[in-house]
Design an enzyme around this catalytic site. Sequence first.
Site, PDB file in Angstrom:
ATOM      1  N   GLU A 192       8.940 -20.902 -12.993  1.00 61.17           N
ATOM      2  CA  GLU A 192       8.396 -21.581 -12.130  1.00 61.17           C
ATOM      3  C   GLU A 192       9.398 -22.963 -13.237  1.00 61.17           C
ATOM      4  O   GLU A 192       8.808 -23.732 -12.604  1.00 61.17           O
ATOM      5  CB  GLU A 192       7.681 -21.802 -11.604  1.00 61.17           C
ATOM      6  CG  GLU A 192       6.351 -22.800 -11.995  1.00 61.17           C
ATOM      7  CD  GLU A 192       4.954 -21.718 -12.532  1.00 61.17           C
ATOM      8  OE1 GLU A 192       4.028 -21.801 -12.736  1.00 61.17           O
ATOM      9  OE2 GLU A 192       5.532 -20.065 -12.550  1.00 61.17           O
ATOM     10  N   LYS A 247      23.347 -34.679 -23.254  1.00 66.64           N
ATOM     11  CA  LYS A 247      23.915 -34.743 -24.334  1.00 66.64           C
ATOM     12  C   LYS A 247      24.637 -35.565 -24.857  1.00 66.64           C
ATOM     13  O   LYS A 247      24.472 -36.856 -23.462  1.00 66.64           O
ATOM     14  CB  LYS A 247      24.670 -33.587 -24.313  1.00 66.64           C
ATOM     15  CG  LYS A 247      25.065 -32.283 -24.924  1.00 66.64           C
ATOM     16  CD  LYS A 247      26.585 -31.540 -24.973  1.00 66.64           C
ATOM     17  CE  LYS A 247      26.147 -30.045 -25.678  1.00 66.64           C
ATOM     18  NZ  LYS A 247      27.212 -29.540 -25.962  1.00 66.64           N
ATOM     19  N   ILE A 292       7.083 -26.457 -11.570  1.00 65.94           N
ATOM     20  CA  ILE A 292       6.729 -27.166  -9.589  1.00 65.94           C
ATOM     21  C   ILE A 292       5.383 -26.931  -9.891  1.00 65.94           C
ATOM     22  O   ILE A 292       4.508 -25.930 -10.427  1.00 65.94           O
ATOM     23  CB  ILE A 292       6.900 -25.782  -9.077  1.00 65.94           C
ATOM     24  CG1 ILE A 292       9.028 -25.430  -9.341  1.00 65.94           C
ATOM     25  CG2 ILE A 292       6.641 -26.403  -7.512  1.00 65.94           C
ATOM     26  CD1 ILE A 292       9.354 -24.472  -8.671  1.00 65.94           C
ATOM     27  N   ASP A 347       9.741 -17.940  -3.629  1.00 69.54           N
ATOM     28  CA  ASP A 347      11.638 -17.749  -4.333  1.00 69.54           C
ATOM     29  C   ASP A 347      12.485 -18.600  -3.264  1.00 69.54           C
ATOM     30  O   ASP A 347      13.303 -19.071  -4.338  1.00 69.54           O
ATOM     31  CB  ASP A 347      12.265 -16.042  -3.820  1.00 69.54           C
ATOM     32  CG  ASP A 347      11.603 -15.088  -4.103  1.00 69.54           C
ATOM     33  OD1 ASP A 347      10.880 -15.140  -5.945  1.00 69.54           O
ATOM     34  OD2 ASP A 347      10.962 -13.822  -4.141  1.00 69.54           O
ATOM     35  N   ASN A 360       2.594 -19.790  -3.847  1.00 68.01           N
ATOM     36  CA  ASN A 360       2.925 -18.285  -3.716  1.00 68.01           C
ATOM     37  C   ASN A 360       1.796 -17.722  -2.851  1.00 68.01           C
ATOM     38  O   ASN A 360       1.528 -16.513  -1.852  1.00 68.01           O
ATOM     39  CB  ASN A 360       2.992 -17.932  -5.023  1.00 68.01           C
ATOM     40  CG  ASN A 360       4.339 -17.457  -5.518  1.00 68.01           C
ATOM     41  OD1 ASN A 360       5.006 -17.489  -4.506  1.00 68.01           O
ATOM     42  ND2 ASN A 360       4.354 -17.478  -6.456  1.00 68.01           N
TER      43      ASN A 360
END
Length: 411
Positions: free
Chosen positions: A311, A318, A270, A286, A277
Amino acid sequence: MSFSIVITNWFRLLLPLILMVFIGLGIDNVIDLTRANLGIVSHLPFVLLAIAILLGHIFKQSRIAMVASALCVAYWLIQARLQTPLSSGTTILELSLLAGLLPIALVLVYSYKDSNLFSRSFIVYGAIIVMLLLWSYVTLTYFYEGGFDNINETYLYVLPQVSKLPFILVIYSLAMVLISAICVLNRNQIIDVVVYSATLLSSTTFVFFDVAYISSTLFSLIGILLLIYLLSASYELAFMDTLTEIPGRLALESDLKHLGRRFTIAMLDIDHFKSFNDTYGHDTGDDVLKLVATKLKQVSGKAKVYRYGGEEFTILFKGKTAAQAKEHLESLRAAIESYDMVLRNQDKRPKSNKQGSKIRGGGENTNHVNVTISIGVADSSESRKVSVVLKSADSALYKAKQSGRNQVCLA
């Protein structure tokens, strides 16, 4: 079997059904085995449920212990009060009360949070069970005194071709099982599958109560499943990230061992999360992590997602090359960039537009913020060693950060 398969909602929904079908197909053998070992088998549910209660205390899973306690009381009532023909005395009424009240007792565990057995919630739940028993005693006393005229033709009306249990309770039991199954499909939490399995197997016991030894067989199965779910709960605490509710680092390390010959690994971060924050507060941070995790669950290409730490997230493809995976990752990046996140705590908004300019979308009076992500991608064409590909994807992520963020960069 991969952990990610074991915790899927469909696996959890079908497991008790499959086990019950196997028992039904071999019911004659089950009856013979029970008859030959009646002393042990009749007490087995008590032993299994008692162990479940003890482990519920040790693992701080008091809600599973509550379910085990309610089932233990129900099985004791079956053994103590319901070992006579249903047509005699008040046996059918007592069975009906048990079939009606046990699902309610199981659903009540949703009212509490998990703790140990010495918590206030467990004591309150025990008191509620006692109150339900007292209410049943009062109901039976009223019946003994001549109350409930024509109850056998109304509330206790039975369709013998369906069940010896009153028909209205058969419908009620089916409804409770379906409701608990919907909870498993929609929420897929341990307590959901515990309540579902207990409701399914106990209701089946009551509906087919005339089958020999059905209660000891199915209540033993419930006890075994509760022990499995308790171990699964402790396992999930280690393998699942509790904040984002997606698999964590240990689950990733486990699945990295089973990628096959062709695979792609994407590392995702992020952008400006530390600044976010600092600007908006950790609670909002959060919420951003939860939002990104929710979007990750929707990524196409049959990808598996994990929280790597902080973060940072990891996505596994696959059977796909990096070029094939890039299309799915670009869609994910665009979906997150275009999502307007509403700020819940306006006191933690930045004081000026300049302060949050790196991560905020909209003007000075906006109530929304936007976040972006950077993604680094590498595939098995570089190396068959997973550790090398993972490191290469991490380097590509660093390159995406250095090149201006909010982009997908191939190694």
